[in-house]
Design an enzyme around this catalytic site. Structure first.
Site, mmCIF file in Angstrom:
data_model
loop_
_atom_site.group_PDB
_atom_site.id
_atom_site.type_symbol
_atom_site.label_atom_id
_atom_site.label_comp_id
_atom_site.label_asym_id
_atom_site.label_seq_id
_atom_site.Cartn_x
_atom_site.Cartn_y
_atom_site.Cartn_z
ATOM 1 N N GLU A 506 22.152 19.042 -40.647
ATOM 2 C CA GLU A 506 22.886 17.867 -40.739
ATOM 3 C C GLU A 506 24.321 18.334 -41.436
ATOM 4 O O GLU A 506 24.732 17.969 -42.226
ATOM 5 C CB GLU A 506 22.326 17.059 -41.974
ATOM 6 C CG GLU A 506 20.915 16.460 -41.468
ATOM 7 C CD GLU A 506 20.314 15.457 -42.430
ATOM 8 O OE1 GLU A 506 20.883 15.328 -43.713
ATOM 9 O OE2 GLU A 506 19.365 14.763 -42.155
ATOM 10 N N GLU A 610 13.846 15.149 -38.246
ATOM 11 C CA GLU A 610 13.297 14.332 -39.331
ATOM 12 C C GLU A 610 13.219 12.742 -39.161
ATOM 13 O O GLU A 610 13.882 12.437 -38.498
ATOM 14 C CB GLU A 610 14.474 14.556 -40.644
ATOM 15 C CG GLU A 610 14.464 15.823 -41.087
ATOM 16 C CD GLU A 610 15.416 15.892 -42.410
ATOM 17 O OE1 GLU A 610 15.942 15.013 -42.871
ATOM 18 O OE2 GLU A 610 15.949 17.077 -42.427
#
Length: 743
Positions: A506, A610
């Protein structure tokens, strides 16, 4: 028994002088072989406490009156020169002045191996016990016997010549005179000249019996020695037991056949010393400093088996997986384990908020190196175990994503992180995955400088990777970390099991230059391939929109875009009703997946590493420690574009509550709520399987059940087998009437 008259003193002096003359003559005869004898040295005064003249006289008189000879012994008396010398009693050189020894404690004697270590000293000590014991107690017994029988007390005077003669005989047996005591030349066993009160023999006849029977050891001495030996054995056993068991149930059994001496001095106390490890289960504890890519192989066994498969729906590890677009991955994350995240393990962050402990950096700073190391290793050893992988396999999952951070490889500057310990647990996790046929997605969750400034990167705050004063430095450091990692994981043992290799979790694109991120990603990909690692290489979308990656980083085989989909971190999507959330998962996310998989509209290969079934952001510390949540309007991020200071649940009023969502036991959820949660989860699975597959976030949490696959399975809000879903987005979505939108 005081004798204070001067006449007694004169007799004592004459007796002592006569005895010393006889003693010197005897020594001359015994050394008549021609060996020279030393001249007597002047007696030196002891520097310790001394007895008065009267007290010395009393003591000497007392020592010479020990026993009255019986008639039989008197008849057997022969001149001293004709009597054979007893081997078990040594004559004392009256001129010898033994050095004073400092008194030692009982524990010193117990553990010392010096003073009485030799057989000679042990024999001398036993002889002293025999020869010095019992005179005072036997004298009292003799007097009591005389009183009982009415014997004339004055008979003592008749016995005195005999007693003087016996006194000289006893001198051969180390009964020391008061004069010798005063000069500090008494045997060490006699403190202050007083005879030992340990009485092993009751009469003079016992000495003759001892001579006939040979040397006999005092049973009390033997018992005492045996007791000391037993105590030592017990102490050693306890210490060894504690050494092998470790605290809190840690398994040290595999250290039983390993000697601590096999660990080089330079390695003791380091991460290469298995005797410092909290847990050694399934780790090779034989010391080695061998490295690959400058990373240690310590802990690994040399053989492995890739013949296992996770279930009968997927191939074994040593068989090709095939096209992930046709057989998508179904997996789960081990989040909050090797890279801490406060909402997953809030107990590690249970401090007064004024201390500012909000991430792994501040936690390690607060604990200090030693406590941080022990605290985190205990967490590593207990939060994920072999049973974790067995349960993941049993759930019908076939992949596992393992987040870890750069301090498993290297630390820099003032980093407070625990260095290298997590590396050992990462390697073991891969081996346990292998045992259960699970393929591995390695995810570098924390990059030097922090790639997003979020707590799960290690340090919450500013992004210092590719950004700021040390941006370039941290860029080079992160490339070096990948260079070392991929050299290690390019080994043959990892070619079948590591199927995805993540470059960085991320990256926060709103704080970074997109061009800089693309350039760095290209360099990192090249390093991976240059080092011979064939796994798919994963890079994050940075939340900048899937369509924006179309045409970028093309021509790189095995490069995969990673997308993380959540509705709860968006102020608009969190307001969706239950029905709208399921519909959005089925239609909106499915459409996004299909567009991203098409290189004409998106990047191409896309995976979803995720997601969760949580429909609120109510979990404690989920949005950072102390920041509140959007659901109830307490999310104070300090950023006007992201904060939520009014309730964001579908009702958008004060009725919004986190009570139901944060219930400790999801088994207490209403049937309607359970139906929604399971349908929402299955809708996402279906959507993401239009790409390269999915990994649920996360396997387990301490008290956030809607983020725990393990707890979801137990509560029946996830399918019993990941490959067998009840809802496939091919039917109508109920309106969940009667289910509150506020909780």
């Amino acid at each position: 028994m005081a004798h204070d008259d001067a006449e007694t003193d004169r007799h004592r002096h004459r007796d002592s002088d006569a005895h010393q003359k006889r003693h010197r003559k005897r020594r001359h005869r015994e050394n008549g072989s021609g060996e020279s004898t030393s001249a007597p040295e002047p007696a030196s005064r002891s520097s310790g406490q001394r007895l008065s003249v009267n007290a010395l006289a009393q003591l000497n008189e007392h020592n010479t009156r020990g026993y009255a000879q019986d008639p039989q012994r008197e008849q057997e008396h022969r001149p001293k020169r004709d009597r054979p010398r007893r081997e078990e009693y040594r004559a004392v050189d009256v001129e010898y002045d033994p050095p004073r020894r400092e008194r030692r404690s009982r524990d010193d004697h117990r553990y010392s191996e010096g003073e009485h270590a030799t057989a000679k000293r042990e024999r001398r000590r036993k002889e002293e016990y025999r020869e010095e014991s019992g005179y005072e107690s036997q004298e009292r017994e003799r007097r009591r016997h005389r009183r009982r029988t009415g014997a004339d007390v004055e008979d003592d005077d008749e016995d005195r010549p005999r007693e003087r003669e016996r006194r000289h005989r006893k001198k051969d047996r180390r009964v020391v005179s008061g004069a010798i005591v005063e000069e500090g030349r008494a045997a060490p066993g006699m403190r202050g000249g007083a005879a030992s009160k340990h009485n092993s023999y009751d009469s003079y006849d016992s000495f003759a019996k001892e001579k006939a029977a040979g040397t006999e050891y005092n049973p009390r001495i033997i018992a005492g020695v045996a007791l000391v030996v037993l105590i030592i054995i017990i102490v050693v056993a306890v210490v060894v037991s504690k050494k092998n068991s470790a605290d809190s149930g840690a398994d040290k059994s595999s250290l039983q056949d390993i000697s601590e001496n096999s660990i080089p001095a330079a390695a003791k106390g380091t991460y290469l010393d298995p005797f410092t490890w909290y847990d050694t289960t399934d780790l090779n504890v034989t010391y080695t400093n061998e490295t690959v890519g400058d990373l240690p192989i310590m802990g690994l066994y040399m053989d492995w088996d890739d013949s296992k498969s996770a279930n009968d729906k997927v191939p074994a590890l040593d068989e090709p997986w095939g096209d992930y677009a046709k057989r998508p991955a179904r997996g789960v994350n081990l989040g909050g384990w090797l890279s801490l995240e406060p909402f997953i393990t809030p107990s590690l962050f249970d401090y007064d908020t004024r201390l500012g402990i909000i991430d792994e950096w501040t936690l390690c700073k607060h604990l200090g190196p030693k406590t941080a190391a022990s605290t985190l290793e205990k967490h590593y050893a207990t939060f994920v175990t072999e049973q974790t992988f067995a349960d993941i396999q049993a759930a019908g999952l076939d992949h596992v994503r393992i987040p870890y951070s750069y301090w498993a490889v290297q630390t820099y500057d003032d980093d407070p992180y625990v260095f290298r310990t997590s590396w050992r647990y990462l390697l073991r996790a891969i081996e346990w995955s292998r045992k259960y046929g699970l393929r591995v997605n390695l995810d570098l969750h924390g990059i030097p400088g922090s790639q997003n400034g979020w707590n799960h990167s290690g340090r919450q705050g500013v992004v210092n990777w590719l950004n700021g004063t040390n941006g370039d430095l941290n860029s080079r450091r992160s490339l070096d970390v990948h260079d070392r990692l991929t050299k290690f994981f390019a080994q043959d043992r990892y070619k079948n099991i590591i199927t995805f290799y993540g470059l960085g979790n991320e990256p926060r694109m709103v704080s970074l230059s997109a061009d800089a991120v693309v350039s760095w990603t290209s360099d990192a990909y090249d390093a991976v391939r240059r080092n011979g690692m064939a796994a798919n290489v994963v890079f994050g979308d940075g939340f900048m929109g899937l369509g924006n990656w179309q045409g970028k980083l093309t021509g790189r085989d095995g490069l995969v875009l990673d997308v993380h989909q959540y509705v709860i971190f968006n102020n608009d999507q969190i307001k969706y009703t239950h029905q709208e959330k399921v519909r959005y998962a089925c239609s909106g996310w499915t459409q996004q997946t299909q567009l991203s998989m098409d290189t004409s509209t998106g990047f191409g290969p896309t995976m979803f590493a995720e997601w969760s079934q949580a429909d609120t952001d109510c979990a404690r510390h989920l949005t950072n420690v102390g920041w509140g949540n959007r659901w109830t309007g307490t999310y104070d991020s300090g950023n006007a574009s992201t904060q939520a200071l009014t309730p964001m649940c579908p009702a958008q009023d004060s009725s919004c509550s986190c009570d139901q969502a944060n219930a400790a036991d999801p088994g207490t959820y209403s049937d309607a709520y359970k139906q929604f949660l399971k349908m929402f989860a299955e809708a996402q699975m279906v959507s993401f399987e239009h790409g390269w597959g999915w990994w649920y976030w996360t396997w387990d949490t301490e008290d956030a059940p809607q983020w725990s696959y393990k707890k979801g399975l137990a509560a029946g809000i996830l399918p019993a087998k990941a490959y067998e879903k009840d809802f496939n987005c091919d039917g109508d979505v109920p309106d969940f009437a009667g289910l509150s939108e506020t909780y």
